[in-house]
Design a protein around this motif. Structure first.
Motif, PDB file in Angstrom:
ATOM      1  N   ILE A 318      45.916 -52.203 -33.075  1.00  0.00           N
ATOM      2  CA  ILE A 318      46.968 -51.416 -32.922  1.00  0.00           C
ATOM      3  C   ILE A 318      47.398 -49.771 -32.734  1.00  0.00           C
ATOM      4  CG2 ILE A 318      49.328 -52.081 -33.686  1.00  0.00           C
ATOM      5  CD1 ILE A 318      47.869 -54.618 -34.605  1.00  0.00           C
ATOM      6  N   PRO A 319      46.475 -49.578 -33.890  1.00  0.00           N
ATOM      7  CA  PRO A 319      47.313 -47.889 -33.955  1.00  0.00           C
ATOM      8  C   PRO A 319      46.433 -46.787 -32.636  1.00  0.00           C
ATOM      9  CG  PRO A 319      46.383 -48.625 -36.131  1.00  0.00           C
ATOM     10  CD  PRO A 319      46.016 -49.887 -35.019  1.00  0.00           C
ATOM     11  N   VAL A 320      45.309 -47.512 -32.548  1.00  0.00           N
ATOM     12  CA  VAL A 320      44.915 -46.857 -31.045  1.00  0.00           C
ATOM     13  C   VAL A 320      45.354 -47.082 -29.667  1.00  0.00           C
ATOM     14  CG1 VAL A 320      42.632 -46.824 -30.311  1.00  0.00           C
ATOM     15  CG2 VAL A 320      42.568 -46.742 -32.300  1.00  0.00           C
ATOM     16  N   ILE A 321      45.926 -48.335 -28.816  1.00  0.00           N
ATOM     17  CA  ILE A 321      46.890 -48.318 -28.504  1.00  0.00           C
ATOM     18  C   ILE A 321      47.680 -47.759 -28.617  1.00  0.00           C
ATOM     19  CG2 ILE A 321      47.649 -50.284 -27.179  1.00  0.00           C
ATOM     20  CD1 ILE A 321      45.659 -52.083 -27.870  1.00  0.00           C
ATOM     21  N   CYS A 322      48.897 -47.274 -29.285  1.00  0.00           N
ATOM     22  CA  CYS A 322      49.658 -47.139 -29.907  1.00  0.00           C
ATOM     23  C   CYS A 322      49.300 -45.930 -29.738  1.00  0.00           C
ATOM     24  CB  CYS A 322      50.288 -47.123 -31.335  1.00  0.00           C
ATOM     25  SG  CYS A 322      50.784 -48.903 -31.744  1.00  0.00           S
ATOM     26  N   MET A 323      48.580 -45.110 -29.628  1.00  0.00           N
ATOM     27  CA  MET A 323      48.303 -43.699 -29.625  1.00  0.00           C
ATOM     28  C   MET A 323      48.105 -43.298 -28.235  1.00  0.00           C
ATOM     29  SD  MET A 323      45.864 -42.834 -33.153  1.00  0.00           S
ATOM     30  CE  MET A 323      46.638 -42.356 -34.947  1.00  0.00           C
ATOM     31  N   PHE A 324      47.465 -43.857 -27.648  1.00  0.00           N
ATOM     32  CA  PHE A 324      46.443 -43.800 -26.090  1.00  0.00           C
ATOM     33  C   PHE A 324      48.008 -44.405 -25.361  1.00  0.00           C
ATOM     34  CE2 PHE A 324      42.811 -44.329 -27.549  1.00  0.00           C
ATOM     35  CZ  PHE A 324      42.290 -42.982 -26.454  1.00  0.00           C
ATOM     36  N   ILE A 325      49.009 -45.102 -25.358  1.00  0.00           N
ATOM     37  CA  ILE A 325      50.391 -45.077 -24.667  1.00  0.00           C
ATOM     38  C   ILE A 325      51.488 -43.908 -24.917  1.00  0.00           C
ATOM     39  CG2 ILE A 325      52.615 -46.422 -25.211  1.00  0.00           C
ATOM     40  CD1 ILE A 325      50.789 -48.918 -25.128  1.00  0.00           C
ATOM     41  N   MET A 326      51.089 -43.234 -25.980  1.00  0.00           N
ATOM     42  CA  MET A 326      51.736 -41.896 -26.323  1.00  0.00           C
ATOM     43  C   MET A 326      50.550 -41.074 -25.119  1.00  0.00           C
ATOM     44  SD  MET A 326      52.674 -41.943 -30.251  1.00  0.00           S
ATOM     45  CE  MET A 326      53.726 -40.434 -30.054  1.00  0.00           C
ATOM     46  N   PHE A 327      49.409 -40.659 -25.225  1.00  0.00           N
ATOM     47  CA  PHE A 327      48.991 -39.353 -24.653  1.00  0.00           C
ATOM     48  C   PHE A 327      48.770 -40.381 -23.193  1.00  0.00           C
ATOM     49  CE2 PHE A 327      45.374 -40.146 -28.532  1.00  0.00           C
ATOM     50  CZ  PHE A 327      47.374 -39.538 -29.075  1.00  0.00           C
ATOM     51  N   TYR A 328      49.423 -41.598 -23.081  1.00  0.00           N
ATOM     52  CA  TYR A 328      49.398 -41.440 -21.139  1.00  0.00           C
ATOM     53  C   TYR A 328      50.788 -40.886 -20.713  1.00  0.00           C
ATOM     54  CZ  TYR A 328      50.093 -44.244 -17.013  1.00  0.00           C
ATOM     55  OH  TYR A 328      50.724 -44.674 -15.761  1.00  0.00           O
ATOM     56  N   LYS A 329      51.265 -41.386 -21.384  1.00  0.00           N
ATOM     57  CA  LYS A 329      52.735 -41.593 -21.435  1.00  0.00           C
ATOM     58  C   LYS A 329      53.002 -39.533 -21.185  1.00  0.00           C
ATOM     59  CE  LYS A 329      55.823 -44.897 -22.763  1.00  0.00           C
ATOM     60  NZ  LYS A 329      56.375 -45.749 -23.786  1.00  0.00           N
ATOM     61  N   LEU A 331      51.070 -37.186 -20.343  1.00  0.00           N
ATOM     62  CA  LEU A 331      50.009 -36.925 -19.170  1.00  0.00           C
ATOM     63  C   LEU A 331      50.466 -37.875 -17.756  1.00  0.00           C
ATOM     64  CD1 LEU A 331      46.383 -37.782 -20.419  1.00  0.00           C
ATOM     65  CD2 LEU A 331      47.354 -35.551 -19.582  1.00  0.00           C
ATOM     66  N   ALA A 332      51.384 -39.018 -17.787  1.00  0.00           N
ATOM     67  CA  ALA A 332      51.700 -39.320 -16.032  1.00  0.00           C
ATOM     68  C   ALA A 332      53.407 -39.141 -16.175  1.00  0.00           C
ATOM     69  CB  ALA A 332      52.320 -40.549 -16.337  1.00  0.00           C
ATOM     70  N   SER A 333      53.566 -38.234 -17.516  1.00  0.00           N
ATOM     71  CA  SER A 333      55.327 -37.627 -17.165  1.00  0.00           C
ATOM     72  C   SER A 333      55.421 -35.944 -16.807  1.00  0.00           C
ATOM     73  CB  SER A 333      55.851 -37.557 -18.197  1.00  0.00           C
ATOM     74  OG  SER A 333      57.010 -37.017 -17.965  1.00  0.00           O
ATOM     75  N   LYS A 334      56.444 -36.186 -15.268  1.00  0.00           N
ATOM     76  CA  LYS A 334      56.188 -34.537 -14.787  1.00  0.00           C
ATOM     77  C   LYS A 334      56.987 -33.845 -15.704  1.00  0.00           C
ATOM     78  CE  LYS A 334      54.943 -36.244 -10.732  1.00  0.00           C
ATOM     79  NZ  LYS A 334      55.488 -36.673  -8.467  1.00  0.00           N
ATOM     80  N   LYS A 335      58.117 -34.610 -16.170  1.00  0.00           N
ATOM     81  CA  LYS A 335      59.142 -34.048 -17.513  1.00  0.00           C
ATOM     82  C   LYS A 335      58.356 -33.563 -18.616  1.00  0.00           C
ATOM     83  CE  LYS A 335      63.042 -36.558 -15.975  1.00  0.00           C
ATOM     84  NZ  LYS A 335      63.946 -37.565 -16.154  1.00  0.00           N
ATOM     85  N   MET A 336      56.539 -33.775 -18.685  1.00  0.00           N
ATOM     86  CA  MET A 336      56.451 -32.793 -19.884  1.00  0.00           C
ATOM     87  C   MET A 336      55.791 -31.507 -19.968  1.00  0.00           C
ATOM     88  SD  MET A 336      56.432 -34.968 -23.103  1.00  0.00           S
ATOM     89  CE  MET A 336      56.614 -35.766 -23.817  1.00  0.00           C
ATOM     90  N   PRO A 337      56.034 -30.634 -20.661  1.00  0.00           N
ATOM     91  CA  PRO A 337      55.516 -29.056 -19.903  1.00  0.00           C
ATOM     92  C   PRO A 337      54.203 -29.195 -20.590  1.00  0.00           C
ATOM     93  CG  PRO A 337      56.515 -29.527 -22.565  1.00  0.00           C
ATOM     94  CD  PRO A 337      56.528 -30.720 -21.953  1.00  0.00           C
ATOM     95  N   TYR A 338      53.617 -28.324 -19.261  1.00  0.00           N
ATOM     96  CA  TYR A 338      52.726 -28.186 -19.133  1.00  0.00           C
ATOM     97  C   TYR A 338      51.068 -27.664 -20.591  1.00  0.00           C
ATOM     98  CZ  TYR A 338      48.163 -25.254 -17.472  1.00  0.00           C
ATOM     99  OH  TYR A 338      47.055 -25.338 -17.081  1.00  0.00           O
TER     100      TYR A 338
END
Length: 393
Positions: A318-329, A331-338
Motif C-alpha cells: 500500500i505505501p509503495v503503490i502510493c509513492m509510485f503513483i506520485m512518481f508516475y504523476k 513524470l507523466a504531467s507536462k505541467k510539472m517543472p523539469y
C-alpha cells in the motif's frame, strides 16, 4: 524561514554526529524534531495553502504502515504495543502536515538546502582531518563491519536532499545560462563527489550532461565547448576515483556473496512466511523481540540496503503503490517543472539501493518530495482557469 528549514534538515541528520549532537539518542532526536515542528507551526503565521486532496496519499501510507503490524503479530508474535514502539520513527511523516501549515516557498526550500550543502561540504572536508570531532555510533560501526563497506563510516547523511537544489539549478541553467547558477551547480556536485555515494552520484552526472547538452542560449556552441573542455580536464584529473567507483560497482554486482545481492534474494524469495506478508509486509520486527533480525544483520542483510524492496518487505504494497503513483504523476504531467521530473526519476533510479523511506534521515527526502508535489498541485488548482499555464520557474 530559510534558517528554520536549514535547522530542520540538520536535525534530521543529527548535525552529522558532530560532538555533542552525536551523543544524542534516536528517541531524543525524534522528540526534538517533533517539538521543533510544533514550534514552527505556531511561530510562522502563514496562510495554509489549499490543494485538492493533499492528505490522501499520506493517509493511505499510514494505513499501510499500521496494517503491517498485523503480519508482525500473526507470524512473528510481536505484540501491537511493541510494534507501535518499533515503528515510532514513522511519526516523522507528520512533517508533511507541519510543512503544509507553515507553507514555505520553493525559493526558501532551495536556499535552505543550498546552505545545507555548504555545511555538508565543510563537514566532508573536516571529517578526515579531525575525526575526533565526530561520534561514530555502534550501529554505524556494526553496519560497516557486517557489510564489509568501510567507506560507509565516512558517508554523510542527507546527501539525497541535495538532489532538489541540484535539479532546480539545472533547470535554471537549462532555460537561462548564468555563471552564478553554474557556480552553485559546481558546489553541489563537489558535495556529491566527496560523499562518493554511487547511487546518487552517477544519475546526477547523467542528468547534468543531458541538461548542459540541452541548454537554451544563443551562445550554446561556446558554452558547450567550454563545458566539454572543463569536464574533460576534470575527469582526467579524477580518472582514478571514477575507475575505482566503477570497478567496485561491477565487482559487487557480480558477487553473489555481496551483502546487497544477498538481501535481494532473501527479501524477494525467503522473507515472507505467508501470502499475506506479500501484501501487507512482514512488519518492522524489533531486534529485542526476535533474534531473526540480529541474525540478518550479522549476515549483512538490511532493509535499508535494497530501497523499495526493503520498504515493501516491512510495510507492504500500500505505501509503495502510493509513492509510485506520485512518481508516475510527476513524470507523466507536462505541467510539472523539469526539476521535479528529475527528482522523481532520481528516486526511481535509486529504487533498488538508497531510496528507502523508513529511517529518520531518509524520511525527510520523501517529505520534501510530497510537499513539492502538492506545491505544484496547488498551482495547477489555483491557475486552472488560465489557458496554457506553465509552472516552470
Amino acid at each position: 524561514m530559510v534558517i528554520y528549514l536549514l535547522l530542520l534538515a540538520c536535525l534530521y541528520v543529527k548535525f552529522w554526529d558532530i560532538i555533542p549532537f552525536g551523543n544524542i539518542s534516536q528517541d531524543t532526536q525524534l522528540v526534538g524534531i517533533l517539538l521543533y515542528l510544533v514550534f514552527g507551526c505556531f511561530f510562522f503565521k502563514r496562510k495554509e495553502f489549499v490543494a485538492p486532496h493533499k492528505y490522501k496519499y499520506l493517509k493511505w501510507i499510514f494505513a499501510g504502515i499500521l496494517l503491517s503490524m498485523l503480519p508482525a503479530y500473526l507470524f512473528y508474535g510481536q505484540p501491537f504495543f511493541q510494534s507501535i514502539i518499533t515503528y515510532r520513527v514513522n511519526i516523522l511523516l507528520l512533517t508533511i502536515v507541519a510543512l503544509f501549515k507553515i507553507s514555505p516557498k520553493l525559493e526558501e526550500i532551495i536556499q535552505a538546502l543550498f546552505y545545507f550543502a555548504v555545511l555538508m561540504l565543510l563537514v566532508e572536508i573536516i571529517m578526515p582531518l579531525s575525526p575526533n570531532l565526530f561520534i561514530i555510533s555502534e550501529k554505524k560501526l556494526n553496519y560497516a563491519y557486517a557489510t564489509g563497506d568501510m567507506s560507509s563510516l565516512k558517508a554523510i547523511a542527507g546527501i539525497e536532499y541535495l538532489t532538489i537544489p541540484m535539479f532546480y539549478y539545472l533547470q535554471k541553467i537549462k532555460e537561462n545560462f548564468s555563471i552564478n547558477t553554474l557556480i552553485k551547480i559546481i558546489v553541489l556536485f563537489a558535495v556529491f563527489l566527496l560523499a562518493e555515494n554511487r547511487s546518487n552520484l552517477f544519475p546526477v552526472m547523467l542528468f547534468m550532461l543531458y541538461t548542459f547538452w540541452n541548454i537554451r542560449s544563443k551562445h550554446k556552441p561556446i558554452i558547450i565547448c567550454g563545458l566539454l573542455i572543463g569536464c574533460a580536464a576534470f575527469f582526467i584529473s579524477q580518472k582514478e576515483l571514477f575507475l575505482n567507483l566503477y570497478e567496485e560497482s561491477v565487482t559487487q554486482m557480480n558477487d553473489t556473496d555481496y551483502n546487497r545481492n544477498k538481501a535481494y534474494v532473501y527479501y524477494l524469495f525467503n522473507a515472507c512466511p505467508n501470502f499475506l506478508c506479500y501484501i501487507l509486509g512482514n512488519g518492522r520486527i524489533s531486534i529485542h523481540h526476535n533474534p531473526m533480525v540480529a541474525n540478518l544483520m550479522e549476515n549483512g542483510i538490511y532493509n535499508t540496503d535494497v530501497g523499495f524492496i526493503g520498504y515493501w518487505n516491512e510495510f507492504g504494497l500500500i505505501p509503495v503503490i502510493c509513492m509510485f503513483i506520485m512518481f508516475y504523476k510527476t513524470l507523466a504531467s507536462k505541467k510539472m517543472p523539469y526539476f521535479m521530473r528529475l527528482f522523481a526519476l532520481q528516486i526511481l533510479i535509486c529504487g533498488l539501493t538508497v531510496s528507502y523511506f523508513g529511517s529518520d534521515d531518509k524520511i525527510f527526502q520523501f517529505v520534501l518530495f510530497y510537499y513539492l508535489f502538492f506545491y505544484y498541485q496547488r498551482h495547477f488548482y489555483e491557475k486552472s482557469s488560465i489557458p496554457n499555464y506553465s509552472c516552470r520557474i
